[in-house]
Design an enzyme around this catalytic site. Structure first.
Site, mmCIF file in Angstrom:
data_model
loop_
_atom_site.group_PDB
_atom_site.id
_atom_site.type_symbol
_atom_site.label_atom_id
_atom_site.label_comp_id
_atom_site.label_asym_id
_atom_site.label_seq_id
_atom_site.Cartn_x
_atom_site.Cartn_y
_atom_site.Cartn_z
ATOM 1 N N HIS A 60 67.852 12.011 46.943
ATOM 2 C CA HIS A 60 67.656 10.646 46.459
ATOM 3 C C HIS A 60 68.917 10.166 45.748
ATOM 4 C CE1 HIS A 60 66.661 13.141 42.998
ATOM 5 N NE2 HIS A 60 66.633 12.083 42.196
ATOM 6 N N HIS A 62 69.864 9.245 42.779
ATOM 7 C CA HIS A 62 70.115 9.367 41.351
ATOM 8 C C HIS A 62 71.384 10.195 41.195
ATOM 9 C CE1 HIS A 62 65.807 8.389 39.701
ATOM 10 N NE2 HIS A 62 66.540 7.316 39.920
ATOM 11 N N ASP A 64 72.666 12.522 39.411
ATOM 12 C CA ASP A 64 72.758 13.976 39.289
ATOM 13 C C ASP A 64 72.449 14.695 40.597
ATOM 14 O OD1 ASP A 64 70.131 13.048 38.928
ATOM 15 O OD2 ASP A 64 69.521 14.789 37.760
ATOM 16 N N HIS A 65 72.244 13.910 41.650
ATOM 17 C CA HIS A 65 71.978 14.511 42.962
ATOM 18 C C HIS A 65 72.983 14.092 44.041
ATOM 19 C CE1 HIS A 65 68.015 16.306 41.926
ATOM 20 N NE2 HIS A 65 68.104 15.402 40.976
ATOM 21 N N HIS A 140 58.862 9.835 43.238
ATOM 22 C CA HIS A 140 59.814 9.745 42.135
ATOM 23 C C HIS A 140 60.083 8.266 41.862
ATOM 24 C CE1 HIS A 140 62.552 11.351 39.280
ATOM 25 N NE2 HIS A 140 63.671 11.057 39.939
ATOM 26 N N ASP A 210 63.448 15.547 43.243
ATOM 27 C CA ASP A 210 62.626 15.468 42.050
ATOM 28 C C ASP A 210 61.282 14.849 42.444
ATOM 29 O OD1 ASP A 210 65.160 16.013 41.126
ATOM 30 O OD2 ASP A 210 65.267 14.385 39.710
ATOM 31 N N HIS A 268 65.967 22.595 38.033
ATOM 32 C CA HIS A 268 66.058 21.216 37.551
ATOM 33 C C HIS A 268 65.528 21.114 36.121
ATOM 34 C CE1 HIS A 268 65.676 16.743 37.542
ATOM 35 N NE2 HIS A 268 66.721 16.855 38.350
#
Length: 302
Positions: A60, A62, A64-65, A140, A210, A268
């Site tokens: 996805h 975001h 941090d990914h 999410h 997530d 995570h």
């Protein structure tokens, strides 16, 4: 099946932890799963060859990914990459990466293909002779997919002692592995089951990060060998898990139990916790065995 954890902590990178990124080696192929900041540094640190990465899967959009993706794509160019690179991820990933390449005037010298995902159903996104990869729709704050990797073992294993007993030549080995019978020169037919063993059980890996606790994924991951499921919070902060649409260690263990998976791999983690062993302790009251991901850890699943 080998898994290398490059990063497995939530939100921001720190000097001692990295955001999500993993390398899965399965059937002699290498897949990069998520690409948080610092991924290429971690790849170098763990001596993983950049040239072996031909397919990248982003869960996805975001940071941090996927904030490490543009840097890795650019480095591939600096290394004079020639192999095609395929990127799988949510709709919008092509726009955000190409805009950065355009404004920095750093287009790639290799073919860069984007496979944008929009379906809310599980779909097959890649298949070859050795592996299949499907999406696992997750819940999410933005459109998110997990990924299910499965080996394909269609060939049987040769029974060498039986092969030698019947003095069968090597030119017939491929036919035998694919299930064929053999007719000897005297006309005797040797059944395949007398010349082979059953294939090794196919291994499977499910990546789920997530996501809010969601039992609808259970049929998709039923009996997988290894399930990586996010455990951002402990149950004492379940209200935060609900608010941010993440999961607790207890909830991940419940999913693993309902799906009857072989092993649960947790990761995570929120950096609010100083001791990640607390996640394992909480989960083991519901499901075993549980492994804890941590930056730099390697897992070999035979």
């Amino acid at each position: 099946m080998k898994l290398t954890i490059l990063g497995c902590y939530a939100a921001t990178p720190r000097t001692i932890t990295n955001p999500t990124s993993q390398v899965l080696e399965i059937k002699n192929q290498m897949f990069l799963i998520d690409c948080g900041e610092g991924t290429q540094v971690q790849l170098r640190k763990h001596k993983i060859k950049f040239s072996r990465i031909n397919r990248i899967f982003i869960s996805h959009l975001h940071g941090d990914h996927f904030y490490g993706l543009i840097g890795l794509i650019s480095t591939f160019s600096l290394l004079n990459r020639e192999n095609d690179l395929h990127v799988y991820g949510p709709k919008g990933i092509k726009e955000v990466i190409l805009l950065q390449l355009k404004l920095s005037n750093s287009y790639t010298g290799y073919n860069l293909y984007f496979h944008e995902l929009e379906s809310n159903e599980s779909v097959l996104i890649y298949e070859d002779d050795n592996v299949t990869i499907k999406t696992i729709p997750l819940k999410h704050r933005v459109y998110t997919n997990g990924y299910l990797f499965k080996e394909k073992n269609t060939q049987r294993k040769l029974n060498i002692s039986s092969i030698e007993e019947y003095n069968i030549e090597k030119c017939y080995f491929a036919k035998i592995k694919n299930g064929g019978n053999i007719v000897l020169e005297n006309g005797t037919e040797i059944k395949n089951e007398d010349l082979t063993f059953n294939p090794i059980k196919e291994k499977s890996y499910a990546f789920c990060s997530d996501t809010l606790f969601d039992e609808t994924i259970v049929p998709m991951i039923k009996a997988v060998d290894v399930l990586y499921h996010e455990t951002t919070f402990l149950e004492s902060e379940s209200h935060l898990a609900t608010k941010t649409m993440h999961s607790t260690a207890k909830q991940a263990a419940l999913i693993a139990k309902k799906a009857n998976v072989g092993t649960l791999l947790m990761g995570h983690y929120s950096t609010r916790y100083g001791d990640i062993s607390l996640f394992k302790e909480e989960g083991e009251s519901i499901f075993k065995p549980i492994l804890l991901a941590d930056d730099g850890k390697e897992f070999n699943f035979s």
